[in-house]
Design an enzyme around this catalytic site. Structure first.
Site, PDB file in Angstrom:
ATOM      1  N   LYS A 236     -11.487   2.199  -1.668  1.00 45.64           N
ATOM      2  CA  LYS A 236     -11.576   2.826  -0.340  1.00 45.64           C
ATOM      3  C   LYS A 236     -12.996   2.750   0.232  1.00 45.64           C
ATOM      4  CE  LYS A 236      -7.335   3.409  -0.849  1.00 45.64           C
ATOM      5  NZ  LYS A 236      -6.292   4.413  -0.913  1.00 45.64           N
TER       6      LYS A 236
HETATM    7  C1  LIG Z   1      -4.984   4.868  -1.550  1.00 45.77           C
HETATM    8  C2  LIG Z   1      -3.890   5.502  -0.777  1.00 45.77           C
HETATM    9  C3  LIG Z   1      -3.240   6.657  -1.218  1.00 45.77           C
HETATM   10  C4  LIG Z   1      -3.459   7.265  -2.565  1.00 45.77           C
HETATM   11  O1  LIG Z   1      -4.751   7.493  -2.903  1.00 45.77           O
HETATM   12  P1  LIG Z   1      -5.173   7.518  -4.466  1.00 45.77           P
HETATM   13  O2  LIG Z   1      -6.551   8.050  -4.419  1.00 45.77           O
HETATM   14  O3  LIG Z   1      -5.085   6.127  -4.969  1.00 45.77           O
HETATM   15  O4  LIG Z   1      -4.242   8.432  -5.172  1.00 45.77           O
HETATM   16  C5  LIG Z   1      -2.317   7.243  -0.381  1.00 45.77           C
HETATM   17  N1  LIG Z   1      -1.990   6.710   0.805  1.00 45.77           N
HETATM   18  C6  LIG Z   1      -2.568   5.573   1.242  1.00 45.77           C
HETATM   19  C7  LIG Z   1      -2.185   5.040   2.587  1.00 45.77           C
HETATM   20  C8  LIG Z   1      -3.511   4.922   0.457  1.00 45.77           C
HETATM   21  O5  LIG Z   1      -4.052   3.782   0.895  1.00 45.77           O
END
Ligand SMILES: *Cc1c(COP(=O)(O)O)cnc(C)c1O
Length: 464
Positions: A236
């Protein structure tokens, strides 16, 4: 810009031989950026492109290390009520950045979504309206509460869930609307807020897990709905390996989230005579180490967001006239966080299908992704809800009725046509956008020939 970023940028600046040729008046073929367009893509025996994918991700920096060492030495490893706890400092920083009153830091984006749904007391039989075009975590957070994900189709141009389609699915069992800002680009939030208001003030949970610093009409994504959920997982735009946050302006929800994320413990941290509020709660706490790494990126966020946006808009302008390539549409009034640079490859116009294109581009030296697989959530949810426990909640008839409401032609098309670049590829120098666009243009010119190749031995490059 940190030393490390700058170094990777310099490394990426080597692909300038075509530019030199152009300056010396030596090129004969039309040169778009750095590729001689008379040559063939590598998959047809030509030369690959010299395109650094951009800095690899994550990009460690000295501040993070300093912060980590502090947490380590002060032994503030977990979330504690010590005023020096990095988790509380991160929560304050993030709430201010987002322009909201409250932030509860948690262990992941999935934990953020799960906690947000728990804060609304979501349970068996409740329906959550969301998008099919998202990471599996969106649907999974709903399934964990034994609620029903009701999937509204997407706008093919923007990749975002369509508020009108979502609005039509609202009924008395609807517990919340959960738009996702997919790729970091804003969903049409007005539509969701309107639909929610027309239906007795339904809560809106923004899945902003890809959308840090994206905006909708000047406001931060995640800050507009009832709650906004973020992920700080390693890919992210703001990352600490694993991590997450829920933000809200609602005092009562904030208190519930606080309790839910730490077993309803009051006061928050175990001590003599700790009391536990009777809530369906869990341990979703963020550690001091995660918060330290996040705080170490504080001063880089805005600048990185700016560079991604500038490069992405430039890339879209370069791709605009390539037949069959459709860059993700950003709605007026929206600013994307550009977690992904997404576009569609429309076979009938481009000349070859998406999977073939993807292999040709990868072979040329530009790594991309084809997205979320076949996106067949109906089959996925049906399988998960075939257990005896689920059967006590949902009969075959219930699931048939649920499935009958869902119609996803645009989502299915996107799953066949989408290509993604990752956010860090947009942190590369501007001229890399020209190289990427040229490589795509060159493939398009030879698409018919490429489509006929036998690609059974294709192996994907390692992504840095
Ligand atoms: C990455 C992501 C998640 C989940 O996040 P994690 O930290 O991996 O649990 C949920 N929704 C979207 C759209 C994502 O891209």
């Amino acid at each position: 810009m940190t030393e490390i970023t700058r170094r990777s940028f310099l490394k990426a600046g080597m692909a300038s031989s075509a530019a030199l040729l152009a300056m010396n008046g030596m090129q004969t073929a039309p040169v778009y950026g750095k590729i001689d367009m008379e040559t063939k893509p590598k998959i047809l025996g030509g030369e690959g492109v010299h395109c650094d994918a951009g800095p690899s991700w994550p990009i460690p920096n000295d501040n993070e290390l300093k912060r980590l060492t502090e947490v380590f030495e002060k032994r503030l490893w977990n979330r504690s009520d010590d005023p020096a706890c990095a988790v509380s400092e991160f929560e304050k920083f993030f709430a201010d950045l987002m322009g909201v009153k409250h932030c509860v830091a948690v262990s992941s984006g999935t934990a953020a979504l799960t906690a947000a749904l728990a804060a609304l007391e979501t349970g068996p039989g409740d329906e959550i309206i969301t998008t099919p075009y998202s990471y599996v975590a969106t649907v999974n957070s709903i399934l964990l509460h034994y609620a029903l994900p009701v999937l509204a189709d997407v706008d093919i141009n923007s990749f975002q869930v369509c508020p009108k389609c979502a609005g039509r699915l609202i009924n008395s069992r609807t517990k919340a609307l959960m738009p996702v800002h997919i790729a970091g680009a804003p969903a049409k939030l007005d539509g969701f807020v309107d639909a929610a208001q027309k239906n007795g003030g339904l809560p809106v949970i923004e899945d902003a897990c890809q959308a840090h610093l994206g905006k909708w009409q000047g406001k931060q994504l995640g800050s507009i709905g009832t709650m906004g959920c973020f992920s700080m997982q390693i890919t992210k735009n703001l990352s600490c390996g694993e991590g997450g946050a829920v933000i809200t302006d609602d005092d009562e929800l904030a208190e519930r989230l606080q309790l839910i994320h730490t077993h309803g413990q009051m006061p928050q941290f175990t001590g003599d005579g700790a009391t536990y509020l009777p809530l369906r709660a869990s341990n979703f706490r963020m550690t001091g180490f995660q918060a330290a790494v996040l705080l170490g990126q504080k001063d880089l966020l805005e600048e990185r967001a700016r560079i991604r946006n500038e490069n992405a808009l430039y890339l879209s302008s370069l791709l605009a006239d390539i037949p069959g390539i459709y860059p993700i549409k950003i709605y007026d009034g929206g600013l994307s966080a550009w977690h992904l640079y997404a576009f569609r490859v429309v076979k009938e116009e481009f000349g070859c299908d998406r999977d073939t294109f993807y292999k040709a581009l990868d072979t040329d030296g530009i790594p991309t992704f084809t997205g979320y697989g076949d996106g067949d959530w109906i089959r996925y949810i049906r399988t998960i809800y075939s257990t005896p426990a689920a059967r006590r909640i949902y009969s075959e008839q219930d699931l048939n009725d649920w499935e009958a409401k869902i119609n996803l032609p645009n989502h299915n098309k996107l799953c066949r046509e989408a290509i993604w670049l990752q956010q860090y590829q947009l942190l590369a120098p501007r001229e890399n956008m020209e190289i990427i666009a040229d490589a795509i243009r060159r493939i398009q010119r030879h698409a018919g020939e490429i489509q006929k190749l036998d690609m059974s031995t294709f192996q994907k490059r390692m992504i840095p």
